[in-house]
Design a protein around this motif. Structure first.
Motif, PDB file in Angstrom:
ATOM      1  N   SER A 289      83.953 -31.606 -73.094  1.00 25.95           N
ATOM      2  CA  SER A 289      83.289 -30.417 -72.558  1.00 25.95           C
ATOM      3  C   SER A 289      81.790 -30.635 -72.376  1.00 25.95           C
ATOM      4  O   SER A 289      81.140 -29.886 -71.641  1.00 25.95           O
ATOM      5  CB  SER A 289      83.525 -29.212 -73.466  1.00 25.95           C
ATOM      6  OG  SER A 289      83.030 -29.466 -74.768  1.00 25.95           O
ATOM      7  N   LYS A 290      81.233 -31.655 -73.027  1.00 28.46           N
ATOM      8  CA  LYS A 290      79.830 -32.022 -72.858  1.00 28.46           C
ATOM      9  C   LYS A 290      79.758 -33.533 -72.621  1.00 28.46           C
ATOM     10  O   LYS A 290      79.190 -34.277 -73.421  1.00 28.46           O
ATOM     11  CB  LYS A 290      79.011 -31.640 -74.090  1.00 28.46           C
ATOM     12  CG  LYS A 290      78.938 -30.135 -74.346  1.00 28.46           C
ATOM     13  CD  LYS A 290      78.064 -29.830 -75.553  1.00 28.46           C
ATOM     14  CE  LYS A 290      77.945 -28.337 -75.778  1.00 28.46           C
ATOM     15  NZ  LYS A 290      77.084 -28.019 -76.951  1.00 28.46           N
ATOM     16  N   PRO A 291      80.315 -33.995 -71.502  1.00 30.35           N
ATOM     17  CA  PRO A 291      80.472 -35.440 -71.313  1.00 30.35           C
ATOM     18  C   PRO A 291      79.170 -36.192 -71.138  1.00 30.35           C
ATOM     19  O   PRO A 291      79.145 -37.415 -71.247  1.00 30.35           O
ATOM     20  CB  PRO A 291      81.326 -35.523 -70.044  1.00 30.35           C
ATOM     21  CG  PRO A 291      80.996 -34.274 -69.300  1.00 30.35           C
ATOM     22  CD  PRO A 291      80.813 -33.228 -70.354  1.00 30.35           C
ATOM     23  N   ASN A 292      78.078 -35.466 -70.875  1.00 32.32           N
ATOM     24  CA  ASN A 292      76.786 -36.112 -70.668  1.00 32.32           C
ATOM     25  C   ASN A 292      75.977 -36.270 -71.950  1.00 32.32           C
ATOM     26  O   ASN A 292      74.852 -36.753 -71.917  1.00 32.32           O
ATOM     27  CB  ASN A 292      75.969 -35.315 -69.655  1.00 32.32           C
ATOM     28  CG  ASN A 292      76.609 -35.307 -68.286  1.00 32.32           C
ATOM     29  OD1 ASN A 292      76.362 -36.184 -67.465  1.00 32.32           O
ATOM     30  ND2 ASN A 292      77.451 -34.319 -68.023  1.00 32.32           N
ATOM     31  N   GLU A 293      76.556 -35.863 -73.084  1.00 31.24           N
ATOM     32  CA  GLU A 293      75.853 -35.913 -74.358  1.00 31.24           C
ATOM     33  C   GLU A 293      76.672 -36.672 -75.406  1.00 31.24           C
ATOM     34  O   GLU A 293      77.884 -36.518 -75.484  1.00 31.24           O
ATOM     35  CB  GLU A 293      75.579 -34.495 -74.870  1.00 31.24           C
ATOM     36  CG  GLU A 293      74.716 -33.669 -73.943  1.00 31.24           C
ATOM     37  CD  GLU A 293      74.473 -32.269 -74.475  1.00 31.24           C
ATOM     38  OE1 GLU A 293      74.887 -31.983 -75.630  1.00 31.24           O
ATOM     39  OE2 GLU A 293      73.876 -31.454 -73.749  1.00 31.24           O
ATOM     40  N   LEU A 294      75.979 -37.471 -76.197  1.00 33.02           N
ATOM     41  CA  LEU A 294      76.591 -38.193 -77.313  1.00 33.02           C
ATOM     42  C   LEU A 294      75.760 -37.917 -78.558  1.00 33.02           C
ATOM     43  O   LEU A 294      74.550 -38.174 -78.574  1.00 33.02           O
ATOM     44  CB  LEU A 294      76.626 -39.693 -77.016  1.00 33.02           C
ATOM     45  CG  LEU A 294      77.095 -40.608 -78.149  1.00 33.02           C
ATOM     46  CD1 LEU A 294      78.546 -40.310 -78.533  1.00 33.02           C
ATOM     47  CD2 LEU A 294      76.945 -42.074 -77.749  1.00 33.02           C
ATOM     48  N   ARG A 295      76.416 -37.375 -79.574  1.00 33.96           N
ATOM     49  CA  ARG A 295      75.715 -37.107 -80.841  1.00 33.96           C
ATOM     50  C   ARG A 295      75.700 -38.369 -81.692  1.00 33.96           C
ATOM     51  O   ARG A 295      76.738 -38.999 -81.907  1.00 33.96           O
ATOM     52  CB  ARG A 295      76.405 -35.975 -81.607  1.00 33.96           C
ATOM     53  CG  ARG A 295      76.143 -34.604 -81.021  1.00 33.96           C
ATOM     54  CD  ARG A 295      77.022 -33.552 -81.661  1.00 33.96           C
ATOM     55  NE  ARG A 295      76.727 -33.363 -83.087  1.00 33.96           N
ATOM     56  CZ  ARG A 295      75.917 -32.421 -83.558  1.00 33.96           C
ATOM     57  NH1 ARG A 295      75.313 -31.584 -82.733  1.00 33.96           N
ATOM     58  NH2 ARG A 295      75.712 -32.295 -84.862  1.00 33.96           N
ATOM     59  N   TYR A 296      74.517 -38.723 -82.167  1.00 32.78           N
ATOM     60  CA  TYR A 296      74.321 -39.883 -83.038  1.00 32.78           C
ATOM     61  C   TYR A 296      73.701 -39.348 -84.321  1.00 32.78           C
ATOM     62  O   TYR A 296      72.558 -38.870 -84.326  1.00 32.78           O
ATOM     63  CB  TYR A 296      73.405 -40.895 -82.349  1.00 32.78           C
ATOM     64  CG  TYR A 296      73.076 -42.133 -83.149  1.00 32.78           C
ATOM     65  CD1 TYR A 296      74.018 -42.742 -83.974  1.00 32.78           C
ATOM     66  CD2 TYR A 296      71.811 -42.711 -83.047  1.00 32.78           C
ATOM     67  CE1 TYR A 296      73.705 -43.888 -84.690  1.00 32.78           C
ATOM     68  CE2 TYR A 296      71.492 -43.858 -83.757  1.00 32.78           C
ATOM     69  CZ  TYR A 296      72.441 -44.442 -84.576  1.00 32.78           C
ATOM     70  OH  TYR A 296      72.124 -45.582 -85.293  1.00 32.78           O
ATOM     71  N   GLU A 297      74.476 -39.394 -85.387  1.00 35.09           N
ATOM     72  CA  GLU A 297      74.079 -38.763 -86.645  1.00 35.09           C
ATOM     73  C   GLU A 297      73.912 -39.837 -87.716  1.00 35.09           C
ATOM     74  O   GLU A 297      74.892 -40.341 -88.267  1.00 35.09           O
ATOM     75  CB  GLU A 297      75.133 -37.735 -87.071  1.00 35.09           C
ATOM     76  CG  GLU A 297      75.408 -36.682 -86.004  1.00 35.09           C
ATOM     77  CD  GLU A 297      76.599 -35.804 -86.321  1.00 35.09           C
ATOM     78  OE1 GLU A 297      77.168 -35.936 -87.431  1.00 35.09           O
ATOM     79  OE2 GLU A 297      76.979 -34.988 -85.459  1.00 35.09           O
ATOM     80  N   VAL A 298      72.664 -40.199 -87.978  1.00 36.83           N
ATOM     81  CA  VAL A 298      72.351 -41.190 -89.008  1.00 36.83           C
ATOM     82  C   VAL A 298      72.153 -40.453 -90.329  1.00 36.83           C
ATOM     83  O   VAL A 298      71.417 -39.461 -90.389  1.00 36.83           O
ATOM     84  CB  VAL A 298      71.074 -41.975 -88.639  1.00 36.83           C
ATOM     85  CG1 VAL A 298      70.753 -43.010 -89.723  1.00 36.83           C
ATOM     86  CG2 VAL A 298      71.243 -42.646 -87.284  1.00 36.83           C
ATOM     87  N   GLN A 299      72.817 -40.943 -91.374  1.00 33.62           N
ATOM     88  CA  GLN A 299      72.700 -40.285 -92.665  1.00 33.62           C
ATOM     89  C   GLN A 299      71.243 -40.180 -93.112  1.00 33.62           C
ATOM     90  O   GLN A 299      70.504 -41.172 -93.138  1.00 33.62           O
ATOM     91  CB  GLN A 299      73.502 -41.058 -93.731  1.00 33.62           C
ATOM     92  CG  GLN A 299      73.457 -40.458 -95.117  1.00 33.62           C
ATOM     93  CD  GLN A 299      74.025 -39.045 -95.146  1.00 33.62           C
ATOM     94  OE1 GLN A 299      74.952 -38.746 -94.416  1.00 33.62           O
ATOM     95  NE2 GLN A 299      73.466 -38.202 -95.994  1.00 33.62           N
TER      96      GLN A 299
END
Length: 399
Positions: A289-299
């Motif tokens: 649903s948000k194909p243009n965004e990638l979440r990158y979650e560094v601890q």
């Protein structure tokens, strides 16, 4: 970046079997194949089981009425007589016809692009793979979501160690459009999907989860499943023995674990296609649903949102972008990307360019076979009481 310039010497002469006026998926194929007008040219087809309706539809697409055929057998035979006959065919028909049409197309000297799931059994897949290799032809599978560029960004970041060792794989593809039995009675495309004689041994496991499973393979090519457990349900009872909901638990060879939820009865859900990969240092998450965004979650750090087409992304990702970061892309561009790669693969095969084929990431015959293998393992587990099964390259064993 892609800007519409040709990637092969000339467009391939292309036909469709199925994908007619009453189908749901044919337009996606045509959008994908014809997006840049440099890779494929639609010149013929057997678009519909109703020959007259198929001819009328083909003419309205701009196909010469003399090349709108009543069935695939006539299509292949008549086109073989022409100097300008078709070179590749897309198969957008119900699952139960894929094997026979693919085999006939290969024997007619054609490359093939086929809907998923490819066939009913791995044995059929291996037979077709051997035939394609013998005849020097490409068989591609339309996992249409897999052309989203940020999936390649996920692949690159994992390869570069950006998230550490993979620990958890969380997959989901659900919607609510089959939450009741109404579509089973009134929608032609829905009717065959819940008929085991036509759909095969599964409904949502084949129709939905094979997309997500292939995307996980694309993102994590080194990750192999060791065991899985599948529990499937038919909440609309008339669909039994096919499932409209399923949960799959997975154990990977490297010690990671995974889960997949696939469903067509997730009432109210408009887009539940999600992939989350959890590593020892960070996590990646992508939603269709948000194909243009990638979440990158560094601890321990603020959450980052990576945006498609930006220069900080990996070159393998940006090689497929079309519109620039300011403008949104979506499923149509994804289909266009995989169809362009089908064309590049076919051109490379015709020229004997094995180096290009070796380095090209696209859903090929092996991806199709692995999709069938996924279904077989899931069905085997579920039908034996939802038990763990060894996920092997051949016949899975109960454990």
């Amino acid at each position: 970046m892609l800007n519409g310039e040709k990637k092969i010497a000339r467009p391939l002469r292309w036909a469709m079997v199925g994908g007619g006026r009453t189908g749901q998926v044919g337009y996606k194929h045509r959008i994908g194949a014809l997006r840049d007008n440099t890779a494929f040219q639609l010149v013929a087809g057997a678009f519909d089981i109703d020959a007259e309706r198929g001819k009328d539809f083909g003419v309205n697409l701009g196909v010469n009425e003399n090349r709108c055929y009543p069935d695939y057998q006539t299509l292949f035979a008549e086109e073989a007589k022409r100097e300008d006959g078709i070179e590749v065919v897309s198969i957008a028909t119900p699952n139960g016809t894929h094997y026979e049409i693919t085999k006939a197309a290969l024997e007619a000297g054609l490359h093939v692009i086929c809907e998923k799931p490819l066939f009913f059994t791995v044995a059929e897949g291996e037979e077709i793979k051997a035939l394609a290799e013998k005849l020097g032809k490409i068989v591609g599978v339309t996992y249409g979501f897999s052309g989203n560029q940020l999936l390649l960004q996920m692949r690159a970041m994992i390869e570069q160690g950006k998230i550490g060792d993979i620990r958890v794989v969380d997959l989901q593809y659900t919607h609510g459009f089959s939450a009741t039995e109404q579509g089973d009675r009134t929608n032609a495309a829905q009717k065959w999907r819940v008929d085991p004689k036509v759909a095969g041994p599964s409904f949502v496991l084949g129709d939905l989860s094979t997309h997500t499973y292939y995307m996980s393979e694309l993102i994590m090519p080194q990750m192999k499943i060791k065991k899985l457990l599948c529990d499937r349900q038919s909440f609309v009872g008339s669909r039994y023995p096919l499932e409209d909901n399923a949960f799959v638990m997975m154990q990977y060879e490297n010690g990671a674990v995974g889960r997949l939820w696939t469903s067509s009865i997730n009432a109210g859900c408009m887009d539940g296609h999600r992939i989350r990969i959890v590593g020892s240092k960070a996590s990646l998450e992508w939603w269709d649903s948000k194909p243009n965004e990638l979440r990158y979650e560094v601890q321990g750090e603020p959450i980052q949102t990576l945006i498609r087409a930006m220069p900080y992304l990996d070159e393998t990702c940006n090689a497929d972008e079309r519109l620039g970061a300011l403008h949104q892309e979506g499923l149509t561009e994804s289909w266009a990307n995989i169809y362009l790669k089908f064309a590049i693969a076919i051109d490379a095969k015709n020229r004997g360019d094995e180096e290009t084929l070796k380095n090209l990431v696209y859903p090929d015959i092996n991806a199709g076979i692995e999709g069938i293998r996924w279904i077989e393992n899931c069905v085997r587990s579920a039908d034996n009481g939802s038990v763990w099964v060894e996920y092997e390259s051949k016949k899975p064993q109960l454990v």
